[in-house]
Scaffold this motif. Structure first.
Motif, PDB file in Angstrom:
ATOM      1  N   VAL A 148       3.072  17.529  13.907  1.00 44.32           N
ATOM      2  CA  VAL A 148       3.491  18.729  13.466  1.00 44.32           C
ATOM      3  C   VAL A 148       2.986  19.301  12.442  1.00 44.32           C
ATOM      4  O   VAL A 148       2.807  20.618  12.464  1.00 44.32           O
ATOM      5  CB  VAL A 148       5.364  18.410  13.031  1.00 44.32           C
ATOM      6  CG1 VAL A 148       5.838  19.575  12.100  1.00 44.32           C
ATOM      7  CG2 VAL A 148       6.271  17.921  14.162  1.00 44.32           C
ATOM      8  N   LYS A 149       2.433  18.546  11.245  1.00 44.88           N
ATOM      9  CA  LYS A 149       1.843  19.150  10.309  1.00 44.88           C
ATOM     10  C   LYS A 149       0.372  19.620  10.802  1.00 44.88           C
ATOM     11  O   LYS A 149      -0.070  20.803  10.294  1.00 44.88           O
ATOM     12  CB  LYS A 149       1.257  17.980   9.331  1.00 44.88           C
ATOM     13  CG  LYS A 149       0.668  18.423   8.171  1.00 44.88           C
ATOM     14  CD  LYS A 149       0.207  17.285   6.994  1.00 44.88           C
ATOM     15  CE  LYS A 149      -0.458  17.838   5.887  1.00 44.88           C
ATOM     16  NZ  LYS A 149      -0.707  16.672   4.867  1.00 44.88           N
ATOM     17  N   HIS A 150      -0.417  18.966  11.881  1.00 42.98           N
ATOM     18  CA  HIS A 150      -1.670  19.496  12.223  1.00 42.98           C
ATOM     19  C   HIS A 150      -1.451  20.406  13.396  1.00 42.98           C
ATOM     20  O   HIS A 150      -2.589  20.812  13.733  1.00 42.98           O
ATOM     21  CB  HIS A 150      -2.551  18.539  12.322  1.00 42.98           C
ATOM     22  CG  HIS A 150      -2.809  17.979  10.762  1.00 42.98           C
ATOM     23  ND1 HIS A 150      -3.600  18.331   9.784  1.00 42.98           N
ATOM     24  CD2 HIS A 150      -2.669  16.780  10.460  1.00 42.98           C
ATOM     25  CE1 HIS A 150      -3.430  17.560   8.847  1.00 42.98           C
ATOM     26  NE2 HIS A 150      -2.968  16.419   9.274  1.00 42.98           N
ATOM     27  N   GLU A 151      -0.342  20.642  13.934  1.00 40.49           N
ATOM     28  CA  GLU A 151      -0.163  21.228  15.199  1.00 40.49           C
ATOM     29  C   GLU A 151      -1.032  20.786  16.277  1.00 40.49           C
ATOM     30  O   GLU A 151      -1.766  21.584  16.967  1.00 40.49           O
ATOM     31  CB  GLU A 151      -0.242  22.762  14.825  1.00 40.49           C
ATOM     32  CG  GLU A 151       0.881  23.203  13.995  1.00 40.49           C
ATOM     33  CD  GLU A 151       0.658  24.919  13.897  1.00 40.49           C
ATOM     34  OE1 GLU A 151      -0.227  25.258  14.333  1.00 40.49           O
ATOM     35  OE2 GLU A 151       1.698  25.322  13.226  1.00 40.49           O
ATOM     36  N   ARG A 152      -1.159  19.576  16.450  1.00 39.30           N
ATOM     37  CA  ARG A 152      -1.980  18.947  17.526  1.00 39.30           C
ATOM     38  C   ARG A 152      -1.094  17.604  18.023  1.00 39.30           C
ATOM     39  O   ARG A 152      -0.571  16.906  17.398  1.00 39.30           O
ATOM     40  CB  ARG A 152      -3.200  18.507  16.907  1.00 39.30           C
ATOM     41  CG  ARG A 152      -3.071  17.223  15.960  1.00 39.30           C
ATOM     42  CD  ARG A 152      -4.566  16.907  15.189  1.00 39.30           C
ATOM     43  NE  ARG A 152      -4.195  15.911  14.391  1.00 39.30           N
ATOM     44  CZ  ARG A 152      -5.186  15.553  13.505  1.00 39.30           C
ATOM     45  NH1 ARG A 152      -6.248  15.995  13.291  1.00 39.30           N
ATOM     46  NH2 ARG A 152      -4.673  14.528  12.454  1.00 39.30           N
ATOM     47  N   THR A 155       4.148  15.475  21.178  1.00 38.49           N
ATOM     48  CA  THR A 155       3.530  16.825  21.274  1.00 38.49           C
ATOM     49  C   THR A 155       3.046  17.338  19.976  1.00 38.49           C
ATOM     50  O   THR A 155       3.448  16.897  18.904  1.00 38.49           O
ATOM     51  CB  THR A 155       4.270  17.798  22.140  1.00 38.49           C
ATOM     52  OG1 THR A 155       5.309  18.277  21.395  1.00 38.49           O
ATOM     53  CG2 THR A 155       4.716  17.132  23.269  1.00 38.49           C
ATOM     54  N   ALA A 156       2.343  18.555  20.136  1.00 36.88           N
ATOM     55  CA  ALA A 156       1.917  19.393  18.758  1.00 36.88           C
ATOM     56  C   ALA A 156       3.220  19.751  17.972  1.00 36.88           C
ATOM     57  O   ALA A 156       3.046  20.232  16.987  1.00 36.88           O
ATOM     58  CB  ALA A 156       1.020  20.477  19.215  1.00 36.88           C
ATOM     59  N   HIS A 157       4.422  20.053  18.736  1.00 37.08           N
ATOM     60  CA  HIS A 157       5.713  20.196  18.155  1.00 37.08           C
ATOM     61  C   HIS A 157       6.414  19.338  17.398  1.00 37.08           C
ATOM     62  O   HIS A 157       7.401  19.231  16.844  1.00 37.08           O
ATOM     63  CB  HIS A 157       6.640  21.192  19.132  1.00 37.08           C
ATOM     64  CG  HIS A 157       5.750  22.489  19.615  1.00 37.08           C
ATOM     65  ND1 HIS A 157       5.279  23.407  18.842  1.00 37.08           N
ATOM     66  CD2 HIS A 157       4.954  22.758  20.885  1.00 37.08           C
ATOM     67  CE1 HIS A 157       4.774  24.367  19.285  1.00 37.08           C
ATOM     68  NE2 HIS A 157       4.543  23.922  20.521  1.00 37.08           N
TER      69      HIS A 157
END
Length: 128
Positions: free
Chosen positions: A104-108, A114-116
């Motif tokens: 979540v923090k790095h959106e990856r 998942t990125a979320h």
């Protein structure tokens, strides 16, 4: 006056190890765990090395490796007692939480999220 110049050199901390060096140590510990008398102790060192590599580099792949070590420890069922088993279960939960936070923090995306921050689809491998 010379003492003032030399003293800071003695007190200076050595260069911290790189993430790659820490991961290499983790790999060495994993190999050693296969033949160790107390494999869980060696697996703990491997986990610590991979977790430390993540702290140095912020690459979630190192956290994924640490999580793999906890899975290996839990599958071994070589616990001395319930407390040791609980330690590894809690360590696994903490690793999953850190992986989700990282996603979540790095959106990856990473090996588990998942990125979320939602769980990633399971990966299927065919072994021939």
């Amino acid at each position: 006056m010379l003492t003032i110049v030399i003293l800071p050199l003695f007190l200076a901390s050595p260069e911290p190890p790189s993430a790659k060096a820490l991961a290499a140590k983790g790999d060495a510990y994993l190999e050693a765990a296969a033949t160790a008398e107390r494999p869980l102790d060696v697996l703990l060192s491997a986990h610590t090395s991979f977790a430390s590599a993540y702290l140095v580099d912020k690459d979630a792949a190192y956290l994924c490796r640490a999580l793999d070590v906890t899975g290996r420890a839990l599958r071994s069922k070589a616990f001395a007692d319930e407390q040791e088993q609980k330690f590894w279960e809690e360590t696994r939960s903490e690793d999953l939480e850190r992986l989700q936070t990282d996603a979540v923090k790095h959106e990856r995306a990473n090996c588990r999220f998942t990125a979320h921050g939602s769980p990633a689809a399971p990966r299927v491998a065919l072994i021939d």
